[in-house]
Design an enzyme around this catalytic site. Structure first.
Site, short mmCIF file in Angstrom:
data_model
loop_
_atom_site.label_atom_id
_atom_site.label_comp_id
_atom_site.label_asym_id
_atom_site.label_seq_id
_atom_site.Cartn_x
_atom_site.Cartn_y
_atom_site.Cartn_z
CE1 TYR A 1 -4.14 1.87 0.37
CE2 TYR A 1 -2.62 3.42 1.42
CZ TYR A 1 -3.84 3.15 0.83
OH TYR A 1 -4.76 4.15 0.69
CG ASP B 1 -1.27 17.67 -22.24
OD1 ASP B 1 -0.65 16.59 -22.17
OD2 ASP B 1 -2.47 17.74 -22.56
CE LYS C 1 -3.86 9.97 -24.71
NZ LYS C 1 -4.67 10.02 -23.48
NE ARG D 1 -11.28 14.56 -30.57
CZ ARG D 1 -11.07 14.15 -29.33
NH1 ARG D 1 -9.87 13.76 -28.94
NH2 ARG D 1 -12.04 14.13 -28.45
CG PHE E 1 -15.98 13.60 -27.39
CD1 PHE E 1 -15.80 14.73 -26.62
CD2 PHE E 1 -15.11 12.54 -27.23
CE1 PHE E 1 -14.77 14.80 -25.70
CE2 PHE E 1 -14.06 12.61 -26.31
CZ PHE E 1 -13.91 13.73 -25.54
CG PHE F 1 -7.12 17.20 -24.99
CD1 PHE F 1 -7.24 16.68 -26.27
CD2 PHE F 1 -7.46 16.41 -23.92
CE1 PHE F 1 -7.69 15.38 -26.47
CE2 PHE F 1 -7.91 15.11 -24.11
CZ PHE F 1 -8.01 14.60 -25.39
CB THR F 2 -11.97 17.00 -24.78
OG1 THR F 2 -11.09 15.89 -24.62
CG2 THR F 2 -12.28 17.19 -26.26
O1 PLI Z 1 -7.16 10.11 -21.35
P1 PLI Z 1 -6.36 10.62 -20.18
O2 PLI Z 1 -7.19 11.03 -19.04
O3 PLI Z 1 -5.27 9.68 -19.78
O4 PLI Z 1 -5.56 11.91 -20.71
C1 PLI Z 1 -6.20 13.06 -21.11
C2 PLI Z 1 -5.43 13.74 -22.21
C3 PLI Z 1 -4.73 14.87 -21.92
N1 PLI Z 1 -4.03 15.53 -22.88
C4 PLI Z 1 -4.00 15.09 -24.16
C5 PLI Z 1 -3.24 15.87 -25.17
C6 PLI Z 1 -4.68 13.95 -24.53
O5 PLI Z 1 -4.62 13.53 -25.77
C7 PLI Z 1 -5.44 13.24 -23.54
C8 PLI Z 1 -6.23 12.12 -23.86
N2 PLI Z 1 -6.46 11.77 -25.11
C9 PLI Z 1 -7.25 10.83 -25.59
C10 PLI Z 1 -8.07 9.94 -24.75
C11 PLI Z 1 -7.32 10.69 -27.03
O6 PLI Z 1 -8.03 9.79 -27.54
O7 PLI Z 1 -6.67 11.47 -27.71
#
Ligand code: PLI
Length: 461
Positions: A76, A219, A262, A386, A453, A128-129
């Site tokens: 933990y 970011d 990513k 998008r 979306f 970003f969303t």
């Molecule tokens: O999906 P998260 O919560 O791990 O991360 C959010 C996020 C933050 N910044 C950027 C530039 C992103 O591309 C992003 C998430 N992107 C997704 C889910 C995508 O499909 O592009």
């Protein structure tokens, strides 16, 4: 053979295990799409053939990462994997303190709640969303300060994620530096088509913000991909390694939010990284409320180990060249076919220009959503919208936002598909493009309040 003959490159790995995929029949896809309310996010993956919905959490881990999973220390508190992750972040990114989170948006939540006060403005190189939503939920207003070229799909600017220094300085002068808690700088910019920021521009942004005492929050979701473009396109960087460029980018910022799903090659995970002690103290306290103890945040020990290894792999040149190269391959193929796409081709996907492909639809008839549905129907390839749907509504007026870029994103997971898959995708898009005048628009039948979306449902007009 001429000395100058161009030589091919190949993926720097071989395949050890395969996951079968199923080719579906047109009638099955028609039924599945209807059941999903014409939203590709609501399809079951069993009904998808080639999945280009997102590059988030969909990449293939290496055998080293899988071995790392077996080294999970699920204590933990004080898991050894946390310290491996902390070491990797310090070594490759250079940030001092880290707070693990279950994914990127959790880090955005924490930093937004700590730094943003009601009535503040948060400038960024395009929205970003999830990032913008967390800024708004904390009482801030996002302000787009990206260069105008980023909003033009045909403009070939090599660094479309650059910030317009005049827009930024005008905002600071207009609102006052004390109303701007930080500038959010993304490497690369997702909503612009996976476009990079130049080191030159980042240095200029650093100098300007330092003049006003405003920090930069980075970011860094796709920072290695951005570094590849700097090495490839910017004067004075070709001799540096991707790792050196990544570290230089991070050194020009004060902290970062990371979706490790990513660039960093894991299926789940993220973190907030900061240099300031006081900020770290607040973030470390807040993570225990929303995520978990500060030495695991939202992650299992094994996932932190896989992430520590993934960070190292993400900055290897052969990896990143093949990753961006595969996206480029798909983009070049579509360009040769005459399909309108966002130029230059970005790092994580190819973005189709839905306004150009479906000129008979108004933006209210949701061209990108309709095009993504049509591609799925044609071949079982899953893409995502998008455009106007992703852009949401103005939080004050309640009206739709109308982004200039109305796109379908063909997002390429890392180390998952072969170039033969890319050929199948390109041929499907080409077929849909040639019959595009038959595609009808869509309208909303259900729209949730946040990040619509993901869960909206539609019907054919
Ligand atoms: O999906 P998260 O919560 O791990 O991360 C959010 C996020 C933050 N910044 C950027 C530039 C992103 O591309 C992003 C998430 N992107 C997704 C889910 C995508 O499909 O592009």
């Amino acid at each position: 053979m001429s000395k100058s003959k161009k030589r091919s490159w190949a993926e720097p790995y071989k395949i050890k295990m395969v996951e079968p995929v199923r080719i579906t029949q047109p009638e099955e896809r028609e039924r599945a799409l209807k059941e999903a309310g014409y939203n590709t996010f609501l399809l079951r993956s069993d009904d998808v053939y080639i999945d280009l919905l997102t590059d988030s959490g969909t990449s293939a881990m290496s055998d080293r990462q899988w071995a790392g999973l077996m080294m999970g220390d699920e204590s933990y508190a004080g898991s050894s994997n946390f310290y491996h992750l902390e070491d990797a972040i310090r070594k490759y990114y250079g940030y001092k303190h880290i707070v693990p989170t279950h994914q990127g948006r959790a880090a955005e939540h924490i930093i937004s709640q700590i730094l943003i006060n009601e009535g503040d403005y948060v400038p960024g190189n395009m929205y970003f969303t999830t990032t913008r939503l967390h800024q708004e939920l904390a009482g801030g207003t996002f302000v787009d300060v990206i260069i105008d070229e980023a909003h033009d799909p045909e403009n070939e600017h090599p660094f479309k994620a650059d910030i317009d220094l005049n827009k930024l300085e005008d905002l600071i002068k207009d609102k006052g530096a004390d109303r701007i808690p930080y500038v959010c700088v993304a490497t690369t910019v997702n909503m612009a088509g996976g476009q990079p920021i130049s080191m030159k521009n980042l240095k200029e942004v650093r100098a300007l913000t330092q003049k006003y005492g405003i920090p930069i929050i980075h970011d860094m979701t796709r920072v290695a991909e951005n570094a590849f473009f700097i090495k490839d396109r910017e004067d004075g960087y070709s001799h540096l390694s991707i790792a050196e460029i990544v570290k230089e980018i991070c050194s020009l910022t004060d902290g970062a939010t990371m979706s490790a799903k990513k660039d960093a090659l894991v299926n789940i995970g993220g973190f907030l990284a900061v240099n300031d002690e006081e900020l770290f103290d607040k973030a470390r306290n807040m993570v225990v409320v929303y995520e978990g103890l500060h030495t695991y945040g939202g992650m299992a020990g094994r996932d932190m180990e896989a992430l520590a290894i993934g960070i190292k792999e993400s900055v290897e040149y052969d990896h990143i060249r093949a990753r961006v190269g595969q996206v480029q391959y798909l983009g070049d193929k579509l360009i040769d076919m005459g399909v309108p796409v966002v130029r230059p081709i970005g790092s994580h996907g190819v973005f189709l220009d839905a306004k150009k492909i479906l000129p008979h639809l108004t933006q209210d008839q949701l061209p990108a959503q309709s095009l993504a549905a049509a591609i799925y129907l044609d071949s079982g390839v899953r893409a995502m919208e998008r455009g106007i749907v992703s852009s949401g509504r103005n939080r004050v007026t309640g009206e739709h936002n109308y982004p200039n870029l109305e796109m379908v994103r063909l997002t390429v997971p890392r180390r998952v598909y072969t170039q033969a898959h890319m050929d199948v995708v390109a041929e499907s898009v080409e077929a849909v493009f040639h019959e595009a005048d038959k595609i009808s628009g869509l309208r909303f039948v259900y729209e949730p309040e946040y990040l619509r979306f993901f869960q909206s449902r539609f019907e054919i007009i």
